[in-house]
Enzyme design. Sequence first.
Site, PDB file in Angstrom:
ATOM      1  N   SER A  69       0.684  -1.864   0.520  1.00 34.17           N
ATOM      2  CA  SER A  69      -0.239   0.151  -0.054  1.00 34.17           C
ATOM      3  C   SER A  69       0.817   1.009  -0.246  1.00 34.17           C
ATOM      4  O   SER A  69       2.196   1.452   0.262  1.00 34.17           O
ATOM      5  CB  SER A  69      -0.590   0.143   1.728  1.00 34.17           C
TER       6      SER A  69
HETATM    7  N1  SAH Z   1      -0.499  -5.287   4.797  1.00 32.80           N
HETATM    8  C1  SAH Z   1       0.128  -5.784   4.022  1.00 32.80           C
HETATM    9  C2  SAH Z   1      -0.840  -5.643   2.723  1.00 32.80           C
HETATM   10  C3  SAH Z   1      -0.568  -6.346   1.358  1.00 32.80           C
HETATM   11  S1  SAH Z   1      -1.675  -6.187   0.195  1.00 32.80           S
HETATM   12  C4  SAH Z   1       1.592  -5.225   3.730  1.00 32.80           C
HETATM   13  O1  SAH Z   1       2.155  -4.443   4.639  1.00 32.80           O
HETATM   14  O2  SAH Z   1       2.210  -5.819   2.527  1.00 32.80           O
HETATM   15  C5  SAH Z   1      -3.449  -7.473   1.288  1.00 32.80           C
HETATM   16  C6  SAH Z   1      -3.305  -8.548   2.187  1.00 32.80           C
HETATM   17  O3  SAH Z   1      -4.362  -9.359   1.910  1.00 32.80           O
HETATM   18  C7  SAH Z   1      -2.563  -9.823   0.256  1.00 32.80           C
HETATM   19  O4  SAH Z   1      -1.525  -9.956   0.539  1.00 32.80           O
HETATM   20  C8  SAH Z   1      -3.980 -10.400   0.050  1.00 32.80           C
HETATM   21  O5  SAH Z   1      -3.625 -11.470  -0.091  1.00 32.80           O
HETATM   22  C9  SAH Z   1      -4.354 -10.578   1.521  1.00 32.80           C
HETATM   23  N2  SAH Z   1      -5.582 -10.832   1.133  1.00 32.80           N
HETATM   24  C10 SAH Z   1      -6.405 -10.684   0.471  1.00 32.80           C
HETATM   25  N3  SAH Z   1      -7.782 -11.499   0.963  1.00 32.80           N
HETATM   26  C11 SAH Z   1      -7.838 -12.235   2.199  1.00 32.80           C
HETATM   27  C12 SAH Z   1      -8.401 -12.756   3.117  1.00 32.80           C
HETATM   28  N4  SAH Z   1      -9.560 -12.791   3.035  1.00 32.80           N
HETATM   29  N5  SAH Z   1      -7.873 -13.425   4.041  1.00 32.80           N
HETATM   30  C13 SAH Z   1      -6.138 -13.287   4.841  1.00 32.80           C
HETATM   31  N6  SAH Z   1      -5.771 -12.278   3.490  1.00 32.80           N
HETATM   32  C14 SAH Z   1      -6.044 -11.515   2.163  1.00 32.80           C
END
Ligand code: SAH
Length: 220
Positions: A69
């Site tokens: 993000s």
């Molecule tokens: N907090 C992370 C943001 C990554 S983007 C960082 O700092 O890098 C969001 C993430 O949410 C992705 O890796 C995606 O695979 C995950 N995601 C999407 N749906 C999800 C779900 N139902 N349960 C767990 N993770 C999920």
Amino acid sequence: MKEDYLSIGKRRKLIEEIRKAGIKNEEVLQAMSEIPRHLFIEKNLERSALLDHAYENKAIPIVAGQTISQPYTVAFQTELLEPAKGLKVLEIGTGCGYQTAILLKLGMKVYSIERQRELFESTKEFLPTLGFTGARLFYGDGFKGVPVYAPYQRIIVTCAAPYIPDALVDQLDKGGIMVIPVTKGDTEIMTKIIKDANGQISLKEFGNFKFVPMLPNVQR
Ligand code: SAH
């Protein structure tokens, strides 16, 4: 840890930019100023050219079709969460672990769940190499939360939820706060959910942001 003066300088500039954009929580700014964002990006890049953008205030595409993000978004969401030392926090969407590292830096007890096996495995291995130990990482579906360790005083959802999952509301402690971007049309509304001492829920909305979608089930 691989840290050069150039990265430290660029990061300092980025933090000033975020401060000017309205982030006031000094602990959040301090935590972000101490975390080498470029190493999280480098670890997960498909195209190394993008590494040059590590300290610009923008989102960056990483492996497995995911995104790290925009720094302002991370700061805004972390500030809304009202972080504090010792609080139990559940993060939905571990991704590359950047947000996880911030929560650890803030002294929180971190539980984080990721649905993509590849990301889960690599982040689990990577975080300790930067000295970020102590987070409990889970491979699973965040729509279900992590009930075994509930309740949580804080819940942060880092992907765009189509709706507010009941399981997460249930796992939020009384007096707790959940910050979750909820999809409305082609944008996400940053939403803060407060559960009061009696278990009553109230909602506040904080404008539009962009996130990758929260998807059901796990991906192997
Ligand atoms: N907090 C992370 C943001 C990554 S983007 C960082 O700092 O890098 C969001 C993430 O949410 C992705 O890796 C995606 O695979 C995950 N995601 C999407 N749906 C999800 C779900 N139902 N349960 C767990 N993770 C999920």
